[in-house]
Enzyme design. Structure first.
Site, PDB file in Angstrom:
ATOM      1  N   LYS A 166      -8.798   1.723 -10.856  1.00  0.00           N
ATOM      2  CA  LYS A 166      -8.307   1.095 -12.088  1.00  0.00           C
ATOM      3  C   LYS A 166      -8.540  -0.425 -12.061  1.00  0.00           C
ATOM      4  O   LYS A 166      -8.975  -1.005 -13.059  1.00  0.00           O
ATOM      5  CB  LYS A 166      -6.811   1.384 -12.205  1.00  0.00           C
ATOM      6  CG  LYS A 166      -6.061   0.522 -13.176  1.00  0.00           C
ATOM      7  CD  LYS A 166      -4.591   0.891 -13.216  1.00  0.00           C
ATOM      8  CE  LYS A 166      -3.783   0.256 -12.117  1.00  0.00           C
ATOM      9  NZ  LYS A 166      -3.062  -0.951 -12.459  1.00  0.00           N
ATOM     10  N   CYS A 189      -4.860   2.498  -7.757  1.00  0.00           N
ATOM     11  CA  CYS A 189      -5.084   1.044  -7.844  1.00  0.00           C
ATOM     12  C   CYS A 189      -6.551   0.643  -7.857  1.00  0.00           C
ATOM     13  O   CYS A 189      -7.024   0.058  -8.831  1.00  0.00           O
ATOM     14  CB  CYS A 189      -4.371   0.360  -6.689  1.00  0.00           C
ATOM     15  SG  CYS A 189      -2.607   0.680  -6.702  1.00  0.00           S
ATOM     16  N   ARG A 224       0.856  -1.193   0.000  1.00  0.00           N
ATOM     17  CA  ARG A 224       0.000   0.000   0.000  1.00  0.00           C
ATOM     18  C   ARG A 224       0.879   1.226   0.000  1.00  0.00           C
ATOM     19  O   ARG A 224       1.915   1.235   0.671  1.00  0.00           O
ATOM     20  CB  ARG A 224      -0.869   0.048   1.277  1.00  0.00           C
ATOM     21  CG  ARG A 224      -1.966  -0.972   1.320  1.00  0.00           C
ATOM     22  CD  ARG A 224      -2.479  -1.128   2.722  1.00  0.00           C
ATOM     23  NE  ARG A 224      -1.408  -1.591   3.612  1.00  0.00           N
ATOM     24  CZ  ARG A 224      -1.516  -1.738   4.917  1.00  0.00           C
ATOM     25  NH1 ARG A 224      -2.641  -1.430   5.523  1.00  0.00           N
ATOM     26  NH2 ARG A 224      -0.512  -2.174   5.644  1.00  0.00           N
ATOM     27  N   ARG A 263      -3.423  10.871  -7.384  1.00  0.00           N
ATOM     28  CA  ARG A 263      -4.131  10.223  -8.489  1.00  0.00           C
ATOM     29  C   ARG A 263      -5.493   9.714  -8.023  1.00  0.00           C
ATOM     30  O   ARG A 263      -5.587   9.074  -6.980  1.00  0.00           O
ATOM     31  CB  ARG A 263      -3.290   9.065  -9.054  1.00  0.00           C
ATOM     32  CG  ARG A 263      -2.117   9.560  -9.884  1.00  0.00           C
ATOM     33  CD  ARG A 263      -1.260   8.423 -10.343  1.00  0.00           C
ATOM     34  NE  ARG A 263      -0.491   7.834  -9.249  1.00  0.00           N
ATOM     35  CZ  ARG A 263       0.287   6.752  -9.377  1.00  0.00           C
ATOM     36  NH1 ARG A 263       0.380   6.153 -10.534  1.00  0.00           N
ATOM     37  NH2 ARG A 263       0.960   6.299  -8.346  1.00  0.00           N
TER      38      ARG A 263
HETATM   39  C1  UGA Z   1      -4.192  -0.814  -2.565  1.00  0.00           C
HETATM   40  C2  UGA Z   1      -4.176  -2.154  -1.809  1.00  0.00           C
HETATM   41  O1  UGA Z   1      -4.541  -1.941  -0.437  1.00  0.00           O
HETATM   42  C3  UGA Z   1      -2.790  -2.798  -1.869  1.00  0.00           C
HETATM   43  O2  UGA Z   1      -2.810  -4.074  -1.238  1.00  0.00           O
HETATM   44  C4  UGA Z   1      -2.378  -2.954  -3.330  1.00  0.00           C
HETATM   45  O3  UGA Z   1      -1.079  -3.508  -3.468  1.00  0.00           O
HETATM   46  C5  UGA Z   1      -2.419  -1.592  -4.018  1.00  0.00           C
HETATM   47  O4  UGA Z   1      -3.750  -1.044  -3.911  1.00  0.00           O
HETATM   48  C6  UGA Z   1      -2.034  -1.796  -5.465  1.00  0.00           C
HETATM   49  O5  UGA Z   1      -2.756  -2.510  -6.178  1.00  0.00           O
HETATM   50  O6  UGA Z   1      -0.948  -1.359  -5.879  1.00  0.00           O
HETATM   51  P1  UGA Z   1      -3.371   1.703  -2.017  1.00  0.00           P
HETATM   52  O7  UGA Z   1      -4.130   2.089  -3.248  1.00  0.00           O
HETATM   53  O8  UGA Z   1      -1.966   2.164  -1.870  1.00  0.00           O
HETATM   54  O9  UGA Z   1      -3.301   0.071  -1.905  1.00  0.00           O
HETATM   55  O10 UGA Z   1      -4.143   2.244  -0.754  1.00  0.00           O
HETATM   56  P2  UGA Z   1      -5.191   1.671   0.334  1.00  0.00           P
HETATM   57  O11 UGA Z   1      -4.607   1.825   1.667  1.00  0.00           O
HETATM   58  O12 UGA Z   1      -5.676   0.344  -0.037  1.00  0.00           O
HETATM   59  O13 UGA Z   1      -6.382   2.743   0.194  1.00  0.00           O
HETATM   60  C7  UGA Z   1      -7.102   2.886  -1.033  1.00  0.00           C
HETATM   61  C8  UGA Z   1      -8.245   3.859  -0.860  1.00  0.00           C
HETATM   62  O14 UGA Z   1      -9.279   3.296  -0.051  1.00  0.00           O
HETATM   63  C9  UGA Z   1      -7.881   5.190  -0.199  1.00  0.00           C
HETATM   64  O15 UGA Z   1      -8.498   6.241  -0.927  1.00  0.00           O
HETATM   65  C10 UGA Z   1      -8.457   5.085   1.199  1.00  0.00           C
HETATM   66  O16 UGA Z   1      -8.809   6.341   1.702  1.00  0.00           O
HETATM   67  C11 UGA Z   1      -9.671   4.218   0.954  1.00  0.00           C
HETATM   68  N1  UGA Z   1     -10.116   3.440   2.133  1.00  0.00           N
HETATM   69  C12 UGA Z   1      -9.326   2.455   2.648  1.00  0.00           C
HETATM   70  C13 UGA Z   1     -11.364   3.693   2.706  1.00  0.00           C
HETATM   71  O17 UGA Z   1     -12.113   4.580   2.248  1.00  0.00           O
HETATM   72  N2  UGA Z   1     -11.772   2.940   3.782  1.00  0.00           N
HETATM   73  C14 UGA Z   1     -11.006   1.949   4.294  1.00  0.00           C
HETATM   74  O18 UGA Z   1     -11.444   1.307   5.277  1.00  0.00           O
HETATM   75  C15 UGA Z   1      -9.749   1.721   3.730  1.00  0.00           C
END
Ligand code: UGA
Length: 454
Positions: A266, A263, A157, A330
């Protein structure tokens, strides 16, 4: 082992650095000369906790280097990882042109006399990409080269990439030969994590299915939050209650303004597209997207109910990055909110601890003022929106914020503030999926226009 990583984006750079950290000799290859020069000089182009220090220490230990010379890296490395972008296209399908181009470059650089090589796909790709990469390599390689193509998706992440890489829940390796599997297991042996050994298509599907499932959890809790708002229930309590069931788990059940980043949006689109192409459409993911896209309009409707006309209203937004601990904007929900507010004629000020420059670039052409200071951002504001879950927002001095603002209204789009702190400072507090709260002294008339149950 000697490893080459092609592509020094988020995944390539952090993976390469962590491979070096556990003792491998790694060359990270990129065709951007300026980026390679910057990295060689110890300048890391992204903000990621701990990364810059790790790059510096591994470069000086001689385990990590940066180069533009792909053929040399192919000649010198046992395993070549592909970590190039796979951006979405207009129709939701995945643009695989970078993967194709790099596969060709690797193929023409291979020589039969190099001996056995593994080409690993680390980028997130639709199922069946591995067989296409193998086909390209066979087609373009000079002579009979001994190569296996492996799928090894990455689950880091942003914001906690180094920790996620060094301490993964699991490592997924998709290989069609035991020789490739054994070598890949040696690469990951120092990480001391469970390894999921599967075939190539299953590994590719695990990545799309995992990200889509996490996005589904977020949209699910956001849909529950909408019901909570109408019913006078509290989504935080509901999430706690359901998350204690081990089959559900408490993670990724934080209701808010929805998911963003490079991520989830997409990959959900990509998985929908590939499932449709295979004749088994994942319609459930269309609903996941629809719920996510409703989050910003829902918030704006609630703000309009409070402030009535948004034109010429002063609105402060805390958070521009798509989530905390990153400067990545992004697909940031916050950027969408700021653009929508500007389009309605509001005067918007915004603050982010790390995403000021990236935010300014993403908001170019919009009349938003990006501030260097959390408190300055709120000067004269009639509403404060918390759009990103940065910890420092919860720790702010709300007495000071109250002195800066014209009206005492907060919309916490990430449910991260402590209600008692903001109420104590005299604010009315609106959040996601929970009752709106008012300071004791506020007269009931002022509460009109609140759409949540009391
Ligand atoms: C995500 C996945 O969690 C990773 O395991 C994966 O490797 C990555 O995509 C990828 O495919 O490269 P990331 O996009 O860095 O990671 O961030 P996350 O921590 O997953 O958060 C994504 C979004 O969900 C953020 O906008 C966050 O604010 C939101 N979110 C997350 C929520 O609204 N509620 C939650 O409970 C958790």
């Amino acid at each position: 082992m000697k490893l080459a990583i092609i592509g020094t984006g988020y995944v390539g750079l952090t993976t390469g650095t962590c491979f070096a950290e556990v003792g491998h000799t790694v060359v990270c290859v990129d065709n951007d000369v300026r980026k390679v020069d910057a990295l060689t000089g110890g300048r890391v182009p992204i903000y990621e906790p701990e990364l810059e220090a790790l790059v510096a220490s591994n470069v000086s230990a001689g385990r990590l280097s940066f180069s533009t010379d792909l053929p040399r890296a192919v000649a010198d490395s046992d395993i070549i990882f592909i970590a190039v972008p796979t951006p979405p296209q207009e129709d939701g399908s995945v643009d695989l042109s970078y993967i194709e181009a790099v596969s060709q470059e690797i193929a023409v650089s291979l020589r039969p006399e190099y001996g056995y090589r593994i080409v690993v796909d680390k980028s997130t790709v639709p199922v069946s990409t591995g067989s296409k990469v193998a086909q390209v390599i066979r087609r373009y390689a000079p002579g009979d080269v001994d190569v296996d193509v492996v799928s090894n998706p990455e689950f880091l992440r942003e914001g906690s990439a180094v920790n996620d890489l060094l301490h993964p829940d699991r490592i997924v390796i998709g290989a069609d030969s035991q020789r490739a599997m054994d070598m890949m297991k040696r690469v990951y042996q120092p990480f001391n994590a469970p390894i999921v050994e599967v075939d190539v298509p299953s590994a590719e599907l695990i990545k799309h299915a995992a990200n889509s499932f996490l996005a589904l959890k977020i949209s699910y809790i956001n849909a529950v939050a909408a019901v909570c708002e109408k019913a006078g229930a509290d989504v935080t309590q509901v999430a706690r209650g359901i998350g204690m069931d081990k089959r559900i788990s408490p993670h990724f059940l934080n209701a808010g303004l929805g998911y963003g980043g490079s991520c989830f949006p997409k990959d959900v689109k990509g998985f929908i597209n590939v499932s449709e192409q295979l004749g088994e459409p994942m319609n459930i993911l269309r609903e996941v997207e629809a719920i996510n896209e409703q989050q910003v309009p829902r918030l704006l409707a609630r703000i309009r109910e409070k402030l009535w006309v948004l034109r010429n209203k002063r609105i402060a937004v805390w958070g521009i990055a798509f989530k905390q601990n990153t400067d990545d904007v992004r697909e940031s929900v916050s950027v969408k909110i700021i653009k929508a507010l500007c389009d309605e004629g509001a005067h918007v000020t915004a603050y982010d601890p790390k995403a000021r420059e990236t935010g300014a670039a993403a908001l170019k052409g919009y009349p938003v003022t990006i501030c260097d200071d959390l408190y300055e951002c709120t000067r004269g504001a009639e509403t404060l929106i918390v759009a990103t879950e940065w910890r420092e927002f919860a720790l702010a001095n709300f007495g000071k914020v109250r002195e800066m603002m014209r009206l005492p209204i907060i919309f916490d789009g990430r449910n991260i503030l402590h209600a008692e702190n903001v109420l104590h400072a005299g604010f009315e507090y609106h959040s996601i999926g929970r009752r709106s709260l008012y300071p004791k002294a506020q007269s009931p008339q002022l509460r009109d226009g609140d759409n949540t149950a009391r």
